[in-house]
Motif scaffolding. Sequence first.
Motif, PDB file in Angstrom:
ATOM      1  N   HIS A  84      -3.304   4.693   1.787  1.00 25.01           N
ATOM      2  CA  HIS A  84      -3.407   5.420   0.542  1.00 25.01           C
ATOM      3  C   HIS A  84      -4.442   6.541   0.683  1.00 25.01           C
ATOM      4  N   PRO A  85      -4.442   7.527  -0.189  1.00 28.20           N
ATOM      5  CA  PRO A  85      -5.330   8.686  -0.044  1.00 28.20           C
ATOM      6  C   PRO A  85      -6.694   8.526  -0.710  1.00 28.20           C
ATOM      7  N   TYR A  86      -7.030   7.355  -1.202  1.00 30.25           N
ATOM      8  CA  TYR A  86      -8.248   7.194  -1.984  1.00 30.25           C
ATOM      9  C   TYR A  86      -9.370   6.589  -1.147  1.00 30.25           C
ATOM     10  N   GLN A 120      -8.869  12.119  -8.647  1.00 26.62           N
ATOM     11  CA  GLN A 120      -7.491  11.814  -9.012  1.00 26.62           C
ATOM     12  C   GLN A 120      -7.094  10.352  -8.834  1.00 26.62           C
ATOM     13  N   LEU A 121      -8.040   9.449  -9.077  1.00 22.85           N
ATOM     14  CA  LEU A 121      -7.674   8.028  -9.058  1.00 22.85           C
ATOM     15  C   LEU A 121      -6.756   7.736 -10.231  1.00 22.85           C
ATOM     16  N   PRO A 122      -5.708   6.982 -10.031  1.00 17.57           N
ATOM     17  CA  PRO A 122      -4.834   6.612 -11.143  1.00 17.57           C
ATOM     18  C   PRO A 122      -5.564   5.701 -12.134  1.00 17.57           C
ATOM     19  N   HIS A 133      -8.492  -1.389 -10.406  1.00 15.23           N
ATOM     20  CA  HIS A 133      -8.411  -1.181  -8.959  1.00 15.23           C
ATOM     21  C   HIS A 133      -9.451  -2.028  -8.238  1.00 15.23           C
TER      22      HIS A 133
END
Length: 69
Positions: free
Chosen positions: A1-3, A17-19, A23
């Motif tokens: 993932h990109p986070y 841009q975390l959803p 989490h």
Amino acid sequence: HPYVAITDSDGRFTIPQLPVGRHDFQVWHERTEGLETADWVKGRFEIEISEEENDLGEIRLDPELFERL
């Protein structure tokens, strides 16, 4: 993932841009791998991300955590 994030020299970080939602995060350091504490089993913690600004505040860790090799 990109986070993912790496702290700056003051220990600050951002993850853009975390959803929104709940989490699971993992805290890691190259000398100790997972920074395990009473609250962070295997260096993990869970947090609810909202649409507003999210701030973990100041987190202080015992320097002894970084003495493991």
